[in-house]
Structure formats: C-alpha cells, structure tokens
Design an enzyme around this catalytic site. Structure first.
Site, PDB file in Angstrom:
ATOM      1  N   CYS A  88      -6.256  -6.424   4.348  1.00  0.00           N
ATOM      2  CA  CYS A  88      -7.467  -6.323   5.168  1.00  0.00           C
ATOM      3  C   CYS A  88      -8.586  -7.220   4.653  1.00  0.00           C
ATOM      4  O   CYS A  88      -9.493  -7.584   5.412  1.00  0.00           O
ATOM      5  CB  CYS A  88      -7.963  -4.876   5.192  1.00  0.00           C
ATOM      6  SG  CYS A  88      -6.770  -3.685   5.836  1.00  0.00           S
ATOM      7  N   TRP A 109     -32.945  11.381  17.811  1.00  0.00           N
ATOM      8  CA  TRP A 109     -31.622  11.692  18.344  1.00  0.00           C
ATOM      9  C   TRP A 109     -30.698  10.520  18.010  1.00  0.00           C
ATOM     10  O   TRP A 109     -30.873   9.417  18.528  1.00  0.00           O
ATOM     11  CB  TRP A 109     -31.672  11.905  19.861  1.00  0.00           C
ATOM     12  CG  TRP A 109     -32.163  13.257  20.246  1.00  0.00           C
ATOM     13  CD1 TRP A 109     -33.450  13.621  20.517  1.00  0.00           C
ATOM     14  CD2 TRP A 109     -31.366  14.429  20.399  1.00  0.00           C
ATOM     15  NE1 TRP A 109     -33.512  14.959  20.822  1.00  0.00           N
ATOM     16  CE2 TRP A 109     -32.247  15.484  20.758  1.00  0.00           C
ATOM     17  CE3 TRP A 109     -30.011  14.718  20.268  1.00  0.00           C
ATOM     18  CZ2 TRP A 109     -31.815  16.784  20.996  1.00  0.00           C
ATOM     19  CZ3 TRP A 109     -29.573  16.013  20.501  1.00  0.00           C
ATOM     20  CH2 TRP A 109     -30.465  17.029  20.861  1.00  0.00           C
ATOM     21  N   SER A 146       0.624  -4.486  -4.190  1.00  0.00           N
ATOM     22  CA  SER A 146      -0.620  -3.693  -4.189  1.00  0.00           C
ATOM     23  C   SER A 146      -1.857  -4.556  -3.935  1.00  0.00           C
ATOM     24  O   SER A 146      -2.808  -4.550  -4.707  1.00  0.00           O
ATOM     25  CB  SER A 146      -0.763  -2.940  -5.516  1.00  0.00           C
ATOM     26  OG  SER A 146       0.273  -2.020  -5.707  1.00  0.00           O
ATOM     27  N   ASN A 165      -1.957   4.129   2.633  1.00  0.00           N
ATOM     28  CA  ASN A 165      -2.196   4.746   1.327  1.00  0.00           C
ATOM     29  C   ASN A 165      -2.023   6.265   1.379  1.00  0.00           C
ATOM     30  O   ASN A 165      -1.480   6.868   0.446  1.00  0.00           O
ATOM     31  CB  ASN A 165      -3.592   4.381   0.826  1.00  0.00           C
ATOM     32  CG  ASN A 165      -3.644   3.000   0.214  1.00  0.00           C
ATOM     33  OD1 ASN A 165      -3.199   2.797  -0.910  1.00  0.00           O
ATOM     34  ND2 ASN A 165      -4.161   2.039   0.955  1.00  0.00           N
ATOM     35  N   ALA A 189       0.800  -1.231   0.000  1.00  0.00           N
ATOM     36  CA  ALA A 189       0.000   0.000   0.000  1.00  0.00           C
ATOM     37  C   ALA A 189       0.831   1.279   0.000  1.00  0.00           C
ATOM     38  O   ALA A 189       0.732   2.110  -0.905  1.00  0.00           O
ATOM     39  CB  ALA A 189      -0.950  -0.013   1.194  1.00  0.00           C
ATOM     40  N   GLU A 242      10.051  -5.819  -4.043  1.00  0.00           N
ATOM     41  CA  GLU A 242       9.043  -6.547  -3.269  1.00  0.00           C
ATOM     42  C   GLU A 242       9.479  -8.009  -3.158  1.00  0.00           C
ATOM     43  O   GLU A 242       9.694  -8.681  -4.163  1.00  0.00           O
ATOM     44  CB  GLU A 242       7.668  -6.452  -3.932  1.00  0.00           C
ATOM     45  CG  GLU A 242       6.611  -7.378  -3.380  1.00  0.00           C
ATOM     46  CD  GLU A 242       6.428  -7.249  -1.874  1.00  0.00           C
ATOM     47  OE1 GLU A 242       6.366  -8.299  -1.191  1.00  0.00           O
ATOM     48  OE2 GLU A 242       6.342  -6.108  -1.365  1.00  0.00           O
ATOM     49  N   ARG A 264     -24.930  14.191  24.622  1.00  0.00           N
ATOM     50  CA  ARG A 264     -25.770  14.896  25.604  1.00  0.00           C
ATOM     51  C   ARG A 264     -25.485  14.386  27.011  1.00  0.00           C
ATOM     52  O   ARG A 264     -25.390  15.170  27.963  1.00  0.00           O
ATOM     53  CB  ARG A 264     -27.245  14.698  25.265  1.00  0.00           C
ATOM     54  CG  ARG A 264     -27.702  15.403  23.997  1.00  0.00           C
ATOM     55  CD  ARG A 264     -29.161  15.131  23.700  1.00  0.00           C
ATOM     56  NE  ARG A 264     -30.045  15.742  24.685  1.00  0.00           N
ATOM     57  CZ  ARG A 264     -31.363  15.621  24.669  1.00  0.00           C
ATOM     58  NH1 ARG A 264     -31.961  14.890  23.742  1.00  0.00           N
ATOM     59  NH2 ARG A 264     -32.105  16.214  25.585  1.00  0.00           N
TER      60      ARG A 264
END
Length: 453
Positions: free
Chosen positions: A41, A434, A37, A305, A7, A31, A442
């Site tokens: 994940c 909400w 590339s 990235n 990446a 590499e 809150r």
C-alpha cells in the site's frame, strides 16, 4: 507451512510462533520474491517521494523472521499443492532445484495478481505495474532514466489515482485513462464525478469511458503512446492500475473451493472449507460482507493482517475467528480524500434491498474557523428499517477518516436514527457542531420517515 511471505502469511507465522515455541512447532514459509513482510500500500507514496526509501516499507526482514525460528525460504516458488498427500512442491528460483516438503497444516497466502490485459505493447519497456517492491524500484529506475515528462496511468481505482498523484509529485504531465464512466468505481457515479472534477482541477487529464486497445512503441522499442478506440495519448512512461484478482491458480489446481470472484472460500476460523488442515488468508480469499450477507473479494492489507492473526492463533492451538467486513477503504489524490464503507447503490440493488440515498454538503471544521474544507457525504439507509447501509465521503483535509464512524455503525447494525444521537467530539478546529456524518444521518432519517409515512 506457509505459502506466501507477505502480510497474511507472515502474520500467521509470527502469531503461531508466539503461541508455540520452536520445540513445539516447526514453521516453514516460502516466498518467491526478493522481499517479505512489506507494505504494498505504501509503494505509490514511495514512488511519489513522500516515503524516503524502500526500506521504510519493510516491516520485518527475512533475517528477523529467521531469528524467531521461522524457516523463511526466499526466492522459492511453490509450484504444486498435494492436498491428499499433505505436501507441496517448490522450486528454488536461483538454482532451479525442486523438492517436495510435507506439512501438517498448510497456510495459503498467495495474495492477488494485477490485471495485465494481453494487449500489443503491454510488455514494452516503460510500462509498469506496482504490486511489489521490485515493481516500485523498476518504476523509479525508469523515471530516473527517462527524459520525457508525460505519464499515462491506465485505470482509475485506488492504485490508479494514487499513482496519478505520485506522477504529479514527480513533476509529470499526467493523463488517466479509465474504462468506467467516472473514476473510483468503488463509489457511486455521482460521487466519482466529484473525484473527476477535483482531479482535473489538479491538472490531471481524465479520460473516461475509454478502453485501451494497444500500447505503441518507438524505434527504440520503448512505449511511446497509449491507444484507445477514439484517441492516442503520448506517453514516456505508463503505469498500470487496473485492479487485481485473487492469485489462486495453485489452489484451483489442488481442487480447493473457490467463490464467484475466484477467491478461496473459508470458514470464520479462516480454514478452507472442507479441509481440516488447510487455511487461507489475505488477498487470495473471499470474505463475508456483514451488510449484504454475500461473499466479496476485498484486497486490503488491514484484512490480510487480521486473517494472519486468526490463522496463527488457530494453528498455534488457540481459537480465533474473523467475522467479516463492511468494506471500508480510504484513499487520496493530492489534497482530495476519498472514503467509502458499506454498500453502493448498485450493491444494495443487487442484494434486493429497498433504500433511500441522501447527499449533503458540509465542512471539515466550523465554517468560521480558518481552513474549513468542503466535503460531500452520501448515505444509504434501508427504507423499511432505517438500517445504515453505506456511506461515501469525498472532500479535502479531515474528510476521509470520518468514514470510520460509519464503519463502526455498520458493524454494530445501527439505524440512521440511532446514529444521530452519537456523542461525537466537537470543537471548531475539528468539526461543525453537527458533524457531517451526523448531518447526513439526519437527512437519511427524514427520507426514511417520509417513505414510512
């Protein structure tokens, strides 16, 4: 010159090529693996069957990089960096041939390496890590050839819980052995406990506070069990998900500066500190935490990235910076979504901050709307100022990506009171009147005011 073809490294190379044409800038990249590339994940989702095949995880092939005049040398490992001489030594892993290659600018993008403790049986057939596409294919090959249906996952971080889901999807009986008190150490223990309960509700056996001492093998040499101090867990396949550390052995040997987590230290331009023409990005670096002001190691493809884009722009003659992160991450195990951003309670304590922590229960949609799913939101706010410090969310569909609202608020330095006025989208299919994040804000405002009063 780029060391590392995933990446950060190839993003840097590609961005530099956009800035400078072939006649203006020569780009060489090394590499050591079989692929460049690719999306690490995505490996758990490929293994679990959600992604149809390995090629779907490859963003750009070596041939595509070479077509853009990037000299990408696959299966070539850099073995030494000579900073004073401005050169690197590499070895062709197929032929064994070695050579020195000079550089004007060096980009170190060596990534991270999985933790693999030196335990008896750790290298036995049937024991797998999941760092590369080769790792994913090897695991799938084992699953196809193994008649047994018992999987033990060692570790309960992001990779551990994602691989637990992958094994469940493959029809395995899954046990997760975790040395922490609760899964997902990136959350506070009270939120990790929600993950624990949900995983057990999915049929996953969770074993916490358990340190693996050895892996037993059968007469055929294959793994057959995972052993802790207190018990033995039968296994036909073992998946290691114990986290990663920066892969900086080359950098350390070259005398480059490393931080407290073992990652390279850079400035905001991603230039290695004290070295004008050496750059670094991705999982091998430490980054600035914008909330605590400290350096952290956060190995994520999103950051890698972005680092590459910054480096490529700077090497290509432009100017760009990477300001830092707030530590946002999201994951899932089956139907459960897990998200966090900012500081946990122990992070805030370590930073010397006084804070209030509040937790609320809500739903992903209006309570009367079909399929409204429960979620729990935890929020930390600085006691004196009301500044938002962190948010954690655990819930079902529609929970995880709500953390992005908090990530923006953290980056902007907002207070929890300011957050309560955010104009978020509302309709019953998407949110209660909400939004859960605003309900937590809150409650945090009330907690801060009670202390100030």
């Amino acid at each position: 010159m780029v060391v590392g073809g995933d990446a950060a490294g190839m993003s840097a190379a590609s961005q530099a090529r956009r800035m400078k044409g072939p006649g203006e800038l020569e780009i060489v990249a090394f590499e050591r693996g079989h692929f460049a590339s690719f999306s690490a994940c995505g490996i758990p989702y490929w293994v679990g069957g959600d992604v149809p095949g390995r090629d779907a995880l490859i963003a750009r092939t070596p041939e595509e990089h070479r077509a853009r005049d990037i000299d990408l040398r696959m299966r070539t490992e850099v073995t030494e960096i000579d900073v004073d001489g401005g050169r690197v030594r590499s070895r062709d892993l197929e032929s064994g041939a070695e050579e020195w290659t000079p550089y004007d600018d060096l980009v170190i993008a060596t990534g991270a390496r999985p933790l693999r403790p030196d335990l008896p049986g750790i290298d036995a057939p049937g024991v797998h890590g999941v760092q590369t596409l080769d790792d994913g294919q090897a695991l799938l090959d084992t699953l196809a050839a193994t008649p047994g249906r018992r999987a033990v996952v060692v570790g309960a971080g992001y990779i551990g819980v994602e691989m637990a889901e992958a094994m469940i999807n493959r029809g395995y009986e899954v046990t997760v052995v975790n040395r922490g008190a609760e899964p997902m150490a990136t959350l506070d223990p009270d939120m990790g406990r929600l993950v624990h309960r949900a995983m057990e509700g999915m049929g996953i056996t969770m074993v916490n506070d358990a340190e693996v001492t050895e892996l037993l093998t059968g007469d055929d040499g294959r793994v057959r069990a995972v052993v802790t101090k207190d018990a033995e867990y039968p296994a036909d396949v073992v998946v290691l998900g114990m986290g990663v550390v920066p892969e900086t052995a080359l950098a350390k040997a070259a005398g480059l500066p490393l931080g407290g987590h073992g990652g390279l230290l850079t400035d905001r331009a991603m230039r290695v500190r004290g070295h004008e023409n050496v750059w670094a990005g991705g999982d091998c670096v430490e980054v600035l935490d914008l909330v605590s002001g400290s350096e952290r190691h956060i190995p994520l493809g999103t950051h890698a990235n972005k680092h590459g884009q910054v480096i490529g722009a700077n090497v290509g003659g432009g100017y760009a910076t990477f300001p830092g992160v707030v530590g946002t991450a999201v994951s899932k195990v089956c139907e459960l979504e897990i998200a966090r951003t900012g500081l946990r309670e122990k992070d805030a304590h370590r930073a010397g901050l006084r804070f209030e922590a509040v937790t609320i229960e809500s739903t992903s949609r209006a309570g009367y709307y079909p399929d409204a799913a429960p979620m729990t939101v935890k929020m930390l706010a600085e006691r004196r100022t009301g500044r938002l410090l962190g948010v954690q969310i655990v819930g079902r569909e529609g929970a995880g990506k709500r953390v992005d609202v908090a990530a923006v608020a953290l980056t902007a330095g907002m207070t929890v009171e300011q957050m309560t006025s955010l104009d978020l989208g509302y309709a019953p299919p998407f949110s209660p009147v909400w939004d859960p994040v605003l309900v937590a804000a809150r409650k945090a405002v009330a907690a801060v005011r009670s202390r100030q009063g």
